[in-house]
Design a protein around this motif. Structure first.
Motif, short mmCIF file in Angstrom:
data_model
loop_
_atom_site.label_atom_id
_atom_site.label_comp_id
_atom_site.label_asym_id
_atom_site.label_seq_id
_atom_site.Cartn_x
_atom_site.Cartn_y
_atom_site.Cartn_z
N PHE A 244 0.83 -1.20 0.00
CA PHE A 244 0.00 0.00 0.00
C PHE A 244 0.87 1.26 0.00
O PHE A 244 0.65 2.18 -0.79
CB PHE A 244 -0.92 -0.02 1.22
N TRP A 245 1.88 1.29 0.88
CA TRP A 245 2.74 2.47 0.94
C TRP A 245 3.66 2.57 -0.27
O TRP A 245 4.04 3.67 -0.69
CB TRP A 245 3.55 2.46 2.23
N GLU A 246 4.01 1.44 -0.85
CA GLU A 246 4.80 1.47 -2.10
C GLU A 246 3.99 2.12 -3.21
O GLU A 246 4.51 2.93 -3.99
CB GLU A 246 5.20 0.05 -2.49
N TYR A 247 2.70 1.78 -3.27
CA TYR A 247 1.85 2.38 -4.30
C TYR A 247 1.63 3.87 -4.03
O TYR A 247 1.58 4.69 -4.96
CB TYR A 247 0.51 1.64 -4.36
N ALA B 152 -1.63 -6.90 -4.79
CA ALA B 152 -1.47 -6.90 -3.34
C ALA B 152 -2.82 -6.95 -2.63
O ALA B 152 -2.97 -7.62 -1.60
CB ALA B 152 -0.69 -5.66 -2.91
N GLN B 153 -3.81 -6.25 -3.17
CA GLN B 153 -5.15 -6.29 -2.58
C GLN B 153 -5.71 -7.71 -2.61
O GLN B 153 -6.23 -8.22 -1.61
CB GLN B 153 -6.08 -5.35 -3.34
N LYS B 154 -5.59 -8.35 -3.77
CA LYS B 154 -6.12 -9.71 -3.90
C LYS B 154 -5.31 -10.71 -3.08
O LYS B 154 -5.86 -11.69 -2.55
CB LYS B 154 -6.15 -10.10 -5.38
N PHE C 109 -11.36 -6.54 1.69
CA PHE C 109 -10.37 -5.47 1.49
C PHE C 109 -11.00 -4.11 1.70
O PHE C 109 -10.39 -3.22 2.29
CB PHE C 109 -9.80 -5.56 0.08
N ASP C 110 -12.24 -3.92 1.23
CA ASP C 110 -12.91 -2.63 1.41
C ASP C 110 -13.06 -2.31 2.89
O ASP C 110 -12.91 -1.16 3.31
CB ASP C 110 -14.27 -2.64 0.73
N ASN D 71 -8.28 -14.13 -9.02
CA ASN D 71 -7.09 -14.77 -8.44
C ASN D 71 -5.85 -13.92 -8.71
O ASN D 71 -5.56 -13.56 -9.86
CB ASN D 71 -6.91 -16.17 -9.04
N PRO D 72 -5.08 -13.59 -7.65
CA PRO D 72 -3.90 -12.74 -7.85
C PRO D 72 -2.79 -13.40 -8.66
O PRO D 72 -1.90 -12.70 -9.15
CB PRO D 72 -3.44 -12.44 -6.42
N ASP D 73 -2.83 -14.71 -8.80
CA ASP D 73 -1.79 -15.38 -9.59
C ASP D 73 -1.84 -14.94 -11.04
O ASP D 73 -0.80 -14.88 -11.72
CB ASP D 73 -1.94 -16.90 -9.50
N TYR D 74 -3.03 -14.65 -11.55
CA TYR D 74 -3.12 -14.17 -12.93
C TYR D 74 -2.48 -12.79 -13.06
O TYR D 74 -1.84 -12.48 -14.08
CB TYR D 74 -4.58 -14.13 -13.38
#
Length: 494
Positions: free
Chosen positions: A53-56, A171-173, A487-488, A297-300
């Motif tokens: 989050f802080w990187e973004y 990162a969210q997923k 996440f929300d 899926n975050p893998d994609y």
């Protein structure tokens, strides 16, 4: 006599009340919620997300103009310098002392489209020379506007604009998936304790039953209703039941410690596991699960990032293999005077244009090798991504198929448990009245134990399969909604 019964009833009531107050009843959903809020694994997932989050946030901040102050507060020089003495026609060395100070304030703006940097700055310098030719001098650049651009080079800003949002979305997923992994771990610990408690209860009942049957056997042995061998078997069963209870108590403590440690709970009161109710029939279509996996899926996203970074490296090495050229333009005003006020009066125009070239002549194929290596790495990344996506698709299909089968297995396991309990109770009663032998009773008891273990195991496999599907698809098939609300909810806190 009435008072005695009243005292017994009050004591029994107080004992039950004390147990209810000290025993903590835990359902599966409560355990998952506690772990999501308090477990160390959950804290680790949360901090991993916050790092991204802080990187973004840093990436977004770099897109805005920056204000930079560069200063040399004090620079003192004392050195010997060579000077020509025309009177004596010789070179002489003289001591020179000087004091220098400068400050530059600049506004910089990076341009993603071109990869260049636009700037506006202002500069003030002070020089004091000591010695025979002492003097004081101020140099100023009231304002200067400029632009720096690499003509043939690699545009880092453009690639960052593509990759950074993708990484943050991933990162969210990944945070949501980490929470589902916490749920999987909870299920393992929860049902391990549930099985240990069920075995403990069965062991206690088995001790009571074995003692009762042993005493009944003694009475029947006195009238020669059973053989001595059966009598010894009943005694052996009573001894084994007590030993089994002791071993199970050790396993129960281990299972309790495992769950409380994972949930980060204080071991102040005992825990009583409440098995989840028989789940309602829930059919998950494989096609829908695959669609949700492709979308969530975050893998994609990791695969896209891997391809994109490999393409970025190909472009970087390809442009680096050719000649490099950069352009620097600036226009402004400057002035030099003995006082700071005069240094800002009547400034002279200053224009600077600079073109730099770097041309490789001979590097023995180093740059060409780097380009070919980057292209090969891109091909490897594409093949690797294709294999990963096929494996992920297969995992979704297998997990969903297994989940749909588990629902039927729960029905069978529940029916088998009811039949096993009824069969054991009937066999036990028949043994008490002398119409069943010890072998039938032992076999019936073992079947009841196996049916109880199998029912808990099937429940565990059902919930593991369900939460694995949630982890793979990041979708709640009961609520028919994506898990992004997790996440929300967290993003509202930060």
């Amino acid at each position: 006599m009435t008072y005695k019964w009243l005292i017994v009833l009050i004591a029994s009531f107080l004992a039950v009340l004390a147990k209810a107050q000290t025993t903590q009843r835990l359902t599966l959903q409560e355990s998952i919620q506690i772990a999501s809020d308090s477990s160390l694994q959950s804290f680790g997932a949360q901090n991993l997300y916050l790092a991204s989050f802080w990187e973004y946030r840093a990436f977004r901040a770099a897109r805005f103009p920056s204000l930079v102050l560069n200063m040399t507060p004090l620079q003192y020089n004392r050195e010997f310098i060579q000077r020509y003495d025309p009177d004596n026609n010789i070179d002489v060395y003289r001591t020179q002392q000087s004091l220098y100070s400068s400050a530059n304030i600049a506004i910089n703006q990076n341009l993603d489209i071109t990869g260049g940097t636009f700037f506006i700055d202002s500069e003030l310098g002070f020089l004091r020379n000591f010695g025979q030719a002492a003097f004081t001098q101020y140099s100023t650049v009231p304002i200067r506007v400029g632009y720096i651009q690499s003509l043939m080079g690699f545009n880092t800003f453009r690639w960052q604009k593509k990759i950074a949002p993708l990484k943050y979305d991933k990162a969210q997923k990944q945070y949501i998936r980490s929470r589902e992994e916490v749920s999987e771990s909870v299920i393992e610990y929860f049902f391990t304790l549930a099985l240990a408690q069920a075995e403990h209860e069965m062991a206690i009942d088995n001790v009571k039953s074995a003692d009762t049957l042993f005493h009944i056997g003694q009475e029947r042995f006195k009238i020669a209703s059973i053989s001595q061998a059966d009598m010894m078997t009943l005694k052996l069963d009573a001894i084994n039941a007590k030993n089994t209870l002791k071993n199970i108590e050790i396993e129960l403590k281990k299972a309790t410690f495992g769950l409380t440690s994972f949930l980060n709970l204080k071991e102040e009161s005992p825990i009583e596991i409440v098995l989840p109710q028989r789940p309602r029939n829930l059919s998950i279509p494989i096609e829908k699960a695959l669609d949700q996996a492709y979308e969530n899926n975050p893998d994609y996203l990791s695969n896209q990032q891997e391809i994109m970074e490999a393409e970025m490296e190909v472009e970087r090495t390809s442009k680096g293999a050719a000649f490099n050229a950069d352009l620097s333009l600036s226009a402004g005003f400057n002035q030099v005077a003995s006082t700071i006020g005069a240094a800002y009066r009547n400034p002279l125009q200053q224009n600077i244009v600079r073109i730099g070239l770097s041309v490789p002549i001979l590097d023995w194929g180093v740059r060409k090798g780097q380009v070919n290596m980057a292209k090969n790495n891109l091909n490897v990344a594409r093949i690797s991504v294709q294999q990963k996506e096929q494996s992920l698709e297969q995992e979704v299909i297998v997990t969903v198929s297994d989940f749909n089968i588990q629902q039927d297995m729960i029905n069978s396991a529940e029916e088998a448990l009811d039949l096993a309990v009824a069969a054991y109770n009937a066999t036990r009663q028949r043994f008490i009245i002398g119409k069943s032998d010890i072998n039938s009773l032992t076999l019936s008891l073992n079947r009841q134990k196996d049916a109880q273990k199998n029912y808990i195991s099937v429940l565990k496999n059902y919930w593991l399969s369900y939460y694995r599907i949630r982890k793979l698809t990041l979708y709640d098939f009961e609520q028919q909604a994506p898990l992004s609300y997790l996440f929300d909810k967290m993003n509202g806190v930060y």
